[in-house]
Scaffold this motif. Structure first.
Motif, PDB file in Angstrom:
ATOM      1  N   ILE A  32       0.846  -1.201   0.000  1.00 31.87           N
ATOM      2  CA  ILE A  32       0.000   0.000   0.000  1.00 31.87           C
ATOM      3  C   ILE A  32       0.882   1.253   0.000  1.00 31.87           C
ATOM      4  CG2 ILE A  32      -1.767   1.288   1.261  1.00 31.87           C
ATOM      5  CD1 ILE A  32      -3.084  -1.414   1.840  1.00 31.87           C
ATOM      6  N   VAL A  90      -7.641   4.827   0.893  1.00 30.69           N
ATOM      7  CA  VAL A  90      -7.680   3.442   1.355  1.00 30.69           C
ATOM      8  C   VAL A  90      -8.327   3.429   2.736  1.00 30.69           C
ATOM      9  CG1 VAL A  90      -6.241   1.568   2.271  1.00 30.69           C
ATOM     10  CG2 VAL A  90      -5.726   2.543   0.020  1.00 30.69           C
ATOM     11  N   LEU A 123     -10.964   2.558  -1.652  1.00 33.72           N
ATOM     12  CA  LEU A 123     -10.628   1.130  -1.664  1.00 33.72           C
ATOM     13  C   LEU A 123     -10.757   0.549  -0.260  1.00 33.72           C
ATOM     14  CD1 LEU A 123      -7.391   1.240  -3.893  1.00 33.72           C
ATOM     15  CD2 LEU A 123      -9.799   1.154  -4.608  1.00 33.72           C
ATOM     16  N   PHE A 172      -8.051  -7.327   0.337  1.00 33.54           N
ATOM     17  CA  PHE A 172      -8.743  -6.340  -0.487  1.00 33.54           C
ATOM     18  C   PHE A 172     -10.155  -6.802  -0.777  1.00 33.54           C
ATOM     19  CE2 PHE A 172      -9.534  -4.441  -4.834  1.00 33.54           C
ATOM     20  CZ  PHE A 172      -9.832  -3.188  -4.343  1.00 33.54           C
TER      21      PHE A 172
END
Ligand SMILES: [Zn+2]
Length: 271
Positions: free
Chosen positions: A17, A41, A94, A105
């Protein structure tokens, strides 16, 4: 694949990330924003459970995500603001789940709205928590494509609706917010009406007519990698499938996207 992430796969926070985005982003936060990438994120962890609350899926498919703020009332700033404004800012949201061994994820989400809920903070004291209501982008995008485009609505009216669609979602407990599906549809309807059957990229006519009689073009979101969902219509262009594929898969895709962004300034002035 979304920004190179595969749904269901577990990633390492530091390498996969922060590493992927030039080392940007706070290492501690559960909501990560990046200085030079249009990405937010969010990590759904287990910490909330110990305090008597937890992120959860609703029966209607929405995911309820508790915002950031460990002590006292949560405020609509920083990471929380980034979630609320992600559509208007043209950023991809995300969602990852903390498995204890890494971050799994889930997929790209769209913020539909939020509400305030009384929940304990880190000290066990009750406080106002901001609970975001998120939806899977893919589901939103598919529903928008399946929906019929409105007829007998003026371009001005469609534009008004599209611009309103991107406004930061309101607290759903205070007002009946428009669903993210409706908002997504409004942006799509306006962009396609504006293009009026001619690709806004190569300026050729739409390659074919849809079953409903309208010319086939696709809305492309110029600031995000993924398409669909609400976005500022000044950054969404109506293009033919050829141009669209070129942006996403062409060797010159990035350059072509930049050229389209420039072109948008004459199609739809940003000021
Ligand atoms: Zn084209």
């Amino acid at each position: 694949m979304t920004w190179g992430y595969e749904a269901g796969r577990v990633y390492n926070r530091t390498n996969d990330i922060h590493g992927r985005f030039k080392g940007e982003g706070s290492r501690q936060s559960g909501i990560i924003t990046f200085a030079t990438h249009p990405v937010v994120v969010i990590i759904s962890g287990k910490t909330g459970i110990a305090h008597g609350y937890a992120d959860r899926w609703r029966t209607d498919g929405a995911f309820e995500y508790f915002g950031a703020g460990q002590i006292g009332d949560m405020v609509m700033l920083r990471g929380n603001r980034a979630i609320a404004d992600h559509s208007a800012d043209g950023k991809s949201l995300l969602l990852f789940f903390d498995t204890g061994n890494g971050l799994r994820f889930h997929g790209e989400m769209v913020c539909e709205g939020y509400h305030i809920e009384r929940a304990p903070d880190q000290n066990g004291d009750k406080r106002d928590a901001i609970v975001f209501e998120l939806r899977d982008l893919e589901a939103v995008a598919i529903k928008a494509v399946d929906a019929d485009l409105p007829t007998d609505v003026s371009l001005d009216e469609l534009r008004k609706r599209a611009l309103a669609a991107v406004e930061t979602p309101t607290s759903t407990s205070e007002s009946k917010a428009r669903t993210v599906y409706q908002r997504s549809r409004d942006v799509r309807a306006y962009v396609l009406a504006r293009a009026n059957g001619v690709c806004e990229g190569c300026e050729k006519e739409a390659p074919f007519i849809r079953v409903d009689g309208t010319p086939y073009l696709e809305p492309h979101h110029l600031r995000r990698i993924s398409d669909g969902g609400p976005d500022d219509p000044r950054f969404v262009i109506g293009i033919c499938p050829n141009c669209h594929r070129q942006v996403h898969h062409g060797i010159d895709g990035v350059e072509y996207n930049t050229a389209l962004l420039k072109k948008m300034k004459s199609i739809e002035p940003t000021t």
